[in-house]
Scaffold this motif. Structure first.
Motif, PDB file in Angstrom:
ATOM      1  N   GLU A 238       2.516  31.176 -27.300  1.00  0.00           N
ATOM      2  CA  GLU A 238       1.321  30.393 -27.005  1.00  0.00           C
ATOM      3  C   GLU A 238       0.384  31.179 -26.083  1.00  0.00           C
ATOM      4  OE1 GLU A 238       0.478  26.803 -27.859  1.00  0.00           O
ATOM      5  OE2 GLU A 238       1.594  27.795 -29.461  1.00  0.00           O
ATOM      6  N   PRO A 239      -0.910  30.885 -26.116  1.00  0.00           N
ATOM      7  CA  PRO A 239      -1.829  31.531 -25.172  1.00  0.00           C
ATOM      8  C   PRO A 239      -1.506  31.115 -23.735  1.00  0.00           C
ATOM      9  CG  PRO A 239      -2.945  29.780 -26.364  1.00  0.00           C
ATOM     10  CD  PRO A 239      -1.602  29.954 -27.012  1.00  0.00           C
ATOM     11  N   ILE A 240      -2.135  31.758 -22.792  1.00  0.00           N
ATOM     12  CA  ILE A 240      -1.824  31.520 -21.379  1.00  0.00           C
ATOM     13  C   ILE A 240      -2.075  30.069 -20.994  1.00  0.00           C
ATOM     14  CG2 ILE A 240      -2.574  32.108 -19.039  1.00  0.00           C
ATOM     15  CD1 ILE A 240      -2.953  35.009 -20.145  1.00  0.00           C
ATOM     16  N   GLY A 241      -3.235  29.531 -21.345  1.00  0.00           N
ATOM     17  CA  GLY A 241      -3.483  28.104 -21.196  1.00  0.00           C
ATOM     18  C   GLY A 241      -3.608  27.621 -19.762  1.00  0.00           C
ATOM     19  N   VAL A 242      -3.585  26.285 -19.629  1.00  0.00           N
ATOM     20  CA  VAL A 242      -3.716  25.642 -18.310  1.00  0.00           C
ATOM     21  C   VAL A 242      -2.327  25.543 -17.694  1.00  0.00           C
ATOM     22  CG1 VAL A 242      -4.591  23.659 -17.025  1.00  0.00           C
ATOM     23  CG2 VAL A 242      -5.679  24.335 -19.158  1.00  0.00           C
ATOM     24  N   HIS A 243      -1.900  26.619 -17.108  1.00  0.00           N
ATOM     25  CA  HIS A 243      -0.602  26.696 -16.448  1.00  0.00           C
ATOM     26  C   HIS A 243      -0.830  26.554 -14.943  1.00  0.00           C
ATOM     27  CE1 HIS A 243       3.130  28.513 -14.915  1.00  0.00           C
ATOM     28  NE2 HIS A 243       3.655  28.277 -16.107  1.00  0.00           N
ATOM     29  N   PRO A 244       0.107  25.939 -14.218  1.00  0.00           N
ATOM     30  CA  PRO A 244      -0.084  25.808 -12.762  1.00  0.00           C
ATOM     31  C   PRO A 244      -0.360  27.136 -12.066  1.00  0.00           C
ATOM     32  CG  PRO A 244       1.733  24.422 -13.475  1.00  0.00           C
ATOM     33  CD  PRO A 244       1.316  25.221 -14.669  1.00  0.00           C
ATOM     34  N   ALA A 245       0.247  28.220 -12.557  1.00  0.00           N
ATOM     35  CA  ALA A 245       0.011  29.523 -11.932  1.00  0.00           C
ATOM     36  C   ALA A 245      -1.423  30.000 -12.159  1.00  0.00           C
ATOM     37  CB  ALA A 245       1.002  30.552 -12.472  1.00  0.00           C
ATOM     38  N   VAL A 246      -2.023  29.648 -13.289  1.00  0.00           N
ATOM     39  CA  VAL A 246      -3.426  29.987 -13.547  1.00  0.00           C
ATOM     40  C   VAL A 246      -4.325  29.216 -12.588  1.00  0.00           C
ATOM     41  CG1 VAL A 246      -5.304  29.866 -15.221  1.00  0.00           C
ATOM     42  CG2 VAL A 246      -3.023  30.547 -15.965  1.00  0.00           C
ATOM     43  N   VAL A 247      -4.024  27.948 -12.421  1.00  0.00           N
ATOM     44  CA  VAL A 247      -4.807  27.106 -11.512  1.00  0.00           C
ATOM     45  C   VAL A 247      -4.744  27.667 -10.096  1.00  0.00           C
ATOM     46  CG1 VAL A 247      -4.983  24.798 -10.497  1.00  0.00           C
ATOM     47  CG2 VAL A 247      -4.474  25.063 -12.946  1.00  0.00           C
ATOM     48  N   ARG A 248      -3.537  28.021  -9.645  1.00  0.00           N
ATOM     49  CA  ARG A 248      -3.394  28.579  -8.293  1.00  0.00           C
ATOM     50  C   ARG A 248      -4.120  29.909  -8.171  1.00  0.00           C
ATOM     51  NH1 ARG A 248       1.892  26.531  -9.000  1.00  0.00           N
ATOM     52  NH2 ARG A 248       2.649  28.591  -9.638  1.00  0.00           N
ATOM     53  N   LEU A 249      -4.083  30.719  -9.226  1.00  0.00           N
ATOM     54  CA  LEU A 249      -4.734  32.024  -9.200  1.00  0.00           C
ATOM     55  C   LEU A 249      -6.235  31.884  -8.986  1.00  0.00           C
ATOM     56  CD1 LEU A 249      -4.559  35.089  -9.602  1.00  0.00           C
ATOM     57  CD2 LEU A 249      -4.682  34.697 -12.068  1.00  0.00           C
ATOM     58  N   ILE A 250      -6.866  30.988  -9.737  1.00  0.00           N
ATOM     59  CA  ILE A 250      -8.309  30.777  -9.584  1.00  0.00           C
ATOM     60  C   ILE A 250      -8.624  30.211  -8.201  1.00  0.00           C
ATOM     61  CG2 ILE A 250     -10.290  29.467 -10.436  1.00  0.00           C
ATOM     62  CD1 ILE A 250      -9.022  29.595 -13.212  1.00  0.00           C
ATOM     63  N   ALA A 251      -7.818  29.240  -7.769  1.00  0.00           N
ATOM     64  CA  ALA A 251      -8.039  28.651  -6.451  1.00  0.00           C
ATOM     65  C   ALA A 251      -7.870  29.688  -5.344  1.00  0.00           C
ATOM     66  CB  ALA A 251      -7.081  27.476  -6.235  1.00  0.00           C
ATOM     67  N   ASP A 252      -6.902  30.576  -5.501  1.00  0.00           N
ATOM     68  CA  ASP A 252      -6.671  31.603  -4.481  1.00  0.00           C
ATOM     69  C   ASP A 252      -7.811  32.616  -4.429  1.00  0.00           C
ATOM     70  OD1 ASP A 252      -4.330  30.430  -3.697  1.00  0.00           O
ATOM     71  OD2 ASP A 252      -3.007  31.817  -4.781  1.00  0.00           O
ATOM     72  N   ARG A 253      -8.414  32.914  -5.586  1.00  0.00           N
ATOM     73  CA  ARG A 253      -9.583  33.800  -5.570  1.00  0.00           C
ATOM     74  C   ARG A 253     -10.686  33.174  -4.708  1.00  0.00           C
ATOM     75  NH1 ARG A 253      -6.644  37.124  -7.689  1.00  0.00           N
ATOM     76  NH2 ARG A 253      -6.866  38.088  -9.747  1.00  0.00           N
ATOM     77  N   TYR A 254     -10.876  31.885  -4.888  1.00  0.00           N
ATOM     78  CA  TYR A 254     -11.888  31.164  -4.113  1.00  0.00           C
ATOM     79  C   TYR A 254     -11.557  31.175  -2.622  1.00  0.00           C
ATOM     80  CZ  TYR A 254     -14.096  27.151  -1.932  1.00  0.00           C
ATOM     81  OH  TYR A 254     -14.766  26.331  -1.066  1.00  0.00           O
ATOM     82  N   ARG A 255     -10.312  30.850  -2.300  1.00  0.00           N
ATOM     83  CA  ARG A 255      -9.925  30.776  -0.883  1.00  0.00           C
ATOM     84  C   ARG A 255     -10.089  32.123  -0.201  1.00  0.00           C
ATOM     85  NH1 ARG A 255      -4.951  27.577  -3.074  1.00  0.00           N
ATOM     86  NH2 ARG A 255      -5.674  25.426  -2.903  1.00  0.00           N
ATOM     87  N   SER A 256      -9.729  33.201  -0.899  1.00  0.00           N
ATOM     88  CA  SER A 256      -9.874  34.531  -0.313  1.00  0.00           C
ATOM     89  C   SER A 256     -11.344  34.838  -0.029  1.00  0.00           C
ATOM     90  CB  SER A 256      -9.294  35.586  -1.259  1.00  0.00           C
ATOM     91  OG  SER A 256      -7.893  35.424  -1.388  1.00  0.00           O
ATOM     92  N   ALA A 257     -12.218  34.446  -0.949  1.00  0.00           N
ATOM     93  CA  ALA A 257     -13.650  34.681  -0.748  1.00  0.00           C
ATOM     94  C   ALA A 257     -14.164  33.905   0.453  1.00  0.00           C
ATOM     95  CB  ALA A 257     -14.420  34.294  -2.006  1.00  0.00           C
ATOM     96  N   VAL A 258     -13.691  32.666   0.618  1.00  0.00           N
ATOM     97  CA  VAL A 258     -14.118  31.853   1.753  1.00  0.00           C
ATOM     98  C   VAL A 258     -13.640  32.470   3.061  1.00  0.00           C
ATOM     99  CG1 VAL A 258     -13.846  29.616   2.886  1.00  0.00           C
ATOM    100  CG2 VAL A 258     -14.284  29.719   0.430  1.00  0.00           C
ATOM    101  N   ARG A 259     -12.385  32.920   3.070  1.00  0.00           N
ATOM    102  CA  ARG A 259     -11.861  33.552   4.287  1.00  0.00           C
ATOM    103  C   ARG A 259     -12.653  34.808   4.634  1.00  0.00           C
ATOM    104  NH1 ARG A 259      -6.776  31.952   2.073  1.00  0.00           N
ATOM    105  NH2 ARG A 259      -6.565  34.003   1.078  1.00  0.00           N
ATOM    106  N   ASP A 260     -12.956  35.622   3.617  1.00  0.00           N
ATOM    107  CA  ASP A 260     -13.731  36.838   3.877  1.00  0.00           C
ATOM    108  C   ASP A 260     -15.120  36.499   4.412  1.00  0.00           C
ATOM    109  OD1 ASP A 260     -11.606  38.329   2.993  1.00  0.00           O
ATOM    110  OD2 ASP A 260     -12.448  38.716   0.997  1.00  0.00           O
ATOM    111  N   ALA A 261     -15.743  35.462   3.849  1.00  0.00           N
ATOM    112  CA  ALA A 261     -17.067  35.058   4.328  1.00  0.00           C
ATOM    113  C   ALA A 261     -16.992  34.568   5.765  1.00  0.00           C
ATOM    114  CB  ALA A 261     -17.626  33.965   3.429  1.00  0.00           C
ATOM    115  N   ASP A 262     -15.946  33.849   6.103  1.00  0.00           N
ATOM    116  CA  ASP A 262     -15.778  33.371   7.479  1.00  0.00           C
ATOM    117  C   ASP A 262     -15.649  34.542   8.444  1.00  0.00           C
ATOM    118  OD1 ASP A 262     -15.953  30.755   6.789  1.00  0.00           O
ATOM    119  OD2 ASP A 262     -13.794  30.356   6.797  1.00  0.00           O
TER     120      ASP A 262
END
Length: 267
Positions: A238-262
């Motif tokens: 099956e394709p990668i799809g909406v897996h919890p690890a994908v969700v965390r990966l995208i969220a972590d990209r966001y959090r890292s950007a926020v931390r860097d901006a801070d």
């Protein structure tokens, strides 16, 4: 699939304190439909700086946009966010997370152009979603679910790109899957580039491999994934799809950007 992914990312970010308010997930379409492989959910996640005041922010709004055929475009969404901020009398920075599996023309050209065209005064663009070891772990799970066993041959199937940087990312992703499975994988492409998936499957058959499985380095079901079923393999993951690890990966990209901006603001 894109809507489900956007919703899941929003829920993941809601669970964490101190997250800026307002999230926009921008999927980009590579042709016919948003769920087609090559599509990209990316997050334009606007909000005030994380900090004590952010703990009390309202639930974030999750939106979608596309960098190719479908709309709205990231520029349109960012422009709308900037306009809303002006009306509210507040400056709202934005974070764009390109959820592509490889960084090619869309990531290096389309996304920056969309940001520039938007006129939004404060946008951070993160690294793309892939390649990443988390995606390799998901692919390994999908392969085993399709019936793959140690000793079976594996074809790593990517959409393909004319951009050399994207092809390099695909090779890195294939190496990550090799490490995850502890077995070599052969890289092949569905749409752009060579060798093509059916060709590699046939080559493996000719070398005596009775069981050949295709690992789908595609985000969602669609035309490209359907082609994999016609490649002559024993099984198709099956394709990668909406897996919890994908969700965390995208969220972590966001959090890292926020931390860097801070950190930049503190300086």
């Amino acid at each position: 699939m894109i809507a489900a992914l956007a919703e899941a990312v929003g829920h993941e970010l809601d669970r964490r304190p101190g997250i800026p308010d307002g999230r926009c997930v921008h999927p980009g379409a590579s042709g016919r439909r948003a769920t087609m492989p090559g599509s990209m959910p990316c997050g334009c996640l606007p909000g005030p700086a994380a900090g004590p005041a952010a703990d009390n922010c309202a639930n974030p709004a999750v939106r979608t946009a596309f960098v190719d055929v479908l709309g709205p475009s990231p520029a349109e969404v960012l422009r709308d966010l900037a306009g809303r901020a002006v009306v509210a009398g507040d400056s709202v920075p934005a974070v764009v997370v390109p959820a592509f599996l490889a960084s090619g023309y869309h990531v290096y050209q389309d996304v920056p152009r969309e940001v520039d065209d938007s006129g939004h005064p404060a946008v951070t663009v993160t690294a793309a979603m892939g390649p990443d070891p988390a995606l390799a772990r998901i692919m390994a799970v999908r392969l085993r679910a399709a019936g793959w066993r140690p000793g079976d041959a594996v074809v790593f199937a990517a959409a393909g790109s004319s951009d050399a940087r994207a092809r390099a990312d695909v090779r890195r992703a294939a190496a990550m899957l090799t490490a995850q499975l502890a077995t070599p994988v052969r890289t092949a492409y569905v749409a752009t580039g060579a060798p093509r998936v059916p060709e590699v499957v046939a080559q493996l058959r000719e070398t005596g491999q009775e069981r050949v499985f295709i690992a789908s380095y595609l985000l969602a079901h669609g035309l490209f994934h359907e082609r994999l079923y016609q490649a002559g393999a024993t099984g198709v993951a099956e394709p990668i799809g909406v897996h919890p690890a994908v969700v965390r990966l995208i969220a972590d990209r966001y959090r890292s950007a926020v931390r860097d901006a801070d950190r930049q603001r503190v300086r």
